[in-house]
Scaffold this motif. Sequence first.
Motif, PDB file in Angstrom:
ATOM      1  N   THR A 157      58.837  11.553  13.113  1.00 36.90           N
ATOM      2  CA  THR A 157      60.223  11.926  12.955  1.00 36.90           C
ATOM      3  C   THR A 157      60.242  13.622  13.247  1.00 36.90           C
ATOM      4  O   THR A 157      61.507  13.990  13.649  1.00 36.90           O
ATOM      5  CB  THR A 157      60.477  11.787  11.235  1.00 36.90           C
ATOM      6  N   ALA A 204      74.509   9.061   8.460  1.00 40.97           N
ATOM      7  CA  ALA A 204      74.526   8.950   9.762  1.00 40.97           C
ATOM      8  C   ALA A 204      76.307   9.148   9.924  1.00 40.97           C
ATOM      9  O   ALA A 204      76.568  10.021  10.842  1.00 40.97           O
ATOM     10  CB  ALA A 204      74.728   7.678  10.622  1.00 40.97           C
ATOM     11  N   ASP A 262      72.416   7.427  18.824  1.00 43.51           N
ATOM     12  CA  ASP A 262      71.022   8.211  19.490  1.00 43.51           C
ATOM     13  C   ASP A 262      70.783   9.157  18.208  1.00 43.51           C
ATOM     14  O   ASP A 262      69.209   9.209  18.777  1.00 43.51           O
ATOM     15  CB  ASP A 262      72.101   9.025  20.363  1.00 43.51           C
ATOM     16  N   ASN A 263      71.336   8.730  17.112  1.00 44.16           N
ATOM     17  CA  ASN A 263      70.796  10.300  15.996  1.00 44.16           C
ATOM     18  C   ASN A 263      69.746   9.539  14.932  1.00 44.16           C
ATOM     19  O   ASN A 263      69.708   9.782  14.075  1.00 44.16           O
ATOM     20  CB  ASN A 263      72.393  10.735  15.096  1.00 44.16           C
ATOM     21  N   ALA A 264      69.452   8.086  15.610  1.00 41.83           N
ATOM     22  CA  ALA A 264      68.793   7.540  14.405  1.00 41.83           C
ATOM     23  C   ALA A 264      67.500   6.652  14.994  1.00 41.83           C
ATOM     24  O   ALA A 264      67.123   6.638  15.962  1.00 41.83           O
ATOM     25  CB  ALA A 264      69.649   5.342  14.008  1.00 41.83           C
ATOM     26  N   LEU A 265      66.089   6.331  14.024  1.00 40.18           N
ATOM     27  CA  LEU A 265      65.288   6.252  14.683  1.00 40.18           C
ATOM     28  C   LEU A 265      64.603   5.825  13.925  1.00 40.18           C
ATOM     29  O   LEU A 265      64.838   5.382  12.139  1.00 40.18           O
ATOM     30  CB  LEU A 265      64.131   7.609  14.843  1.00 40.18           C
ATOM     31  N   ASN A 290      71.015  13.470  11.419  1.00 42.54           N
ATOM     32  CA  ASN A 290      69.497  12.039  12.184  1.00 42.54           C
ATOM     33  C   ASN A 290      69.385  11.226  10.842  1.00 42.54           C
ATOM     34  O   ASN A 290      68.931  12.392  10.068  1.00 42.54           O
ATOM     35  CB  ASN A 290      68.623  13.483  12.170  1.00 42.54           C
ATOM     36  N   ARG A 292      60.908  13.713  16.753  1.00 41.18           N
ATOM     37  CA  ARG A 292      62.025  13.516  17.622  1.00 41.18           C
ATOM     38  C   ARG A 292      63.281  14.499  17.068  1.00 41.18           C
ATOM     39  O   ARG A 292      63.630  15.045  17.660  1.00 41.18           O
ATOM     40  CB  ARG A 292      62.174  12.394  16.974  1.00 41.18           C
ATOM     41  N   PHE A 293      62.910  14.877  15.829  1.00 38.23           N
ATOM     42  CA  PHE A 293      64.001  15.881  15.238  1.00 38.23           C
ATOM     43  C   PHE A 293      63.561  17.191  14.955  1.00 38.23           C
ATOM     44  O   PHE A 293      64.685  17.918  14.991  1.00 38.23           O
ATOM     45  CB  PHE A 293      64.647  15.103  14.273  1.00 38.23           C
ATOM     46  N   THR A 321      67.753  16.313   9.602  1.00 41.12           N
ATOM     47  CA  THR A 321      67.523  14.891   9.025  1.00 41.12           C
ATOM     48  C   THR A 321      67.019  14.152   7.404  1.00 41.12           C
ATOM     49  O   THR A 321      66.304  15.240   6.475  1.00 41.12           O
ATOM     50  CB  THR A 321      65.845  15.083  10.151  1.00 41.12           C
ATOM     51  N   VAL A 375      66.186   8.592  10.167  1.00 41.34           N
ATOM     52  CA  VAL A 375      65.478   7.960  10.322  1.00 41.34           C
ATOM     53  C   VAL A 375      64.847   6.726   8.867  1.00 41.34           C
ATOM     54  O   VAL A 375      65.007   6.988   7.749  1.00 41.34           O
ATOM     55  CB  VAL A 375      64.033   9.073   9.965  1.00 41.34           C
TER      56      VAL A 375
END
Length: 258
Positions: A73, A26, A51-54, A31, A76-77, A7, A33
């Motif tokens: 963060t 990515a 989906d693996n990004a925030l 992941n 989520r991850f 991440t 952020v």
Amino acid sequence: MKIQGKTAFIAGATSGLGLGAARHFAERGANVVLVGRRRELAEKLAAELGDNALGLGADITDPEQVTAAIQATVDRFGAIDINLNTAGYIAAVGLTTADGTPTDLAEFSRMVTTNVVGTFNVMSQAAAAMLNNEPDDDGERGVIINTSSAAAHDGTVGMVGYSATKAALVGMTLPAAREFAGRGIRVNTIVAGGFDTPIFDGFTDDAAIAQQVQHFAGPRRLGRPEEFAAFAAHLVENGYFNASNPRLDAGYRIPLQF
């Protein structure tokens, strides 16, 4: 440290070098952020990455906002493994004005607050989160990468303020790395030269940039965000890179007049 599955918490990820890095990481299976002042833009860009990004809105100079972003963060991850700091502010600030009067401190204070205090704030909180990680097979818990500038070493007229803030980041690298010696966190700072990013919009014009690239050893063009991103990825993956301030600038040395 392998990038896939890790991440990356990227401050300043809504444009320029940070956005280029977010896209690159990515693509490499991390992941990602994306943290920036503009929450809606951060969320939009994250949605584009999948989906693996925030995307998170946060002012890096505000401890509470950064704490919230760090927690979001981890929620989520599960962890923060990589912290890349690219957020910054530039303005022409000398010691005196054109008419010889002392410079108003407002712009200098803004640069110090954003470039130094903000970066320190994110580093501090990201490192604290990384210390909770289980070390990998090489004993690594995390990697922190900051972004300085060629102006840290050879700033020119009107860059007293900006050069001071970017030199501060260079000066933080070694003691930060030593602080985490034996605890699995590496710290490096990329000293970037002229890159094609929005940070210079309104600060200089195309003619000035065309003149400056003649001072590059080669290639004589602005760097691309994806080139910065690829180097940042190398710093993550190369476990022997620590406590270093490598230049990424095509051999650029800023002349006396910008």
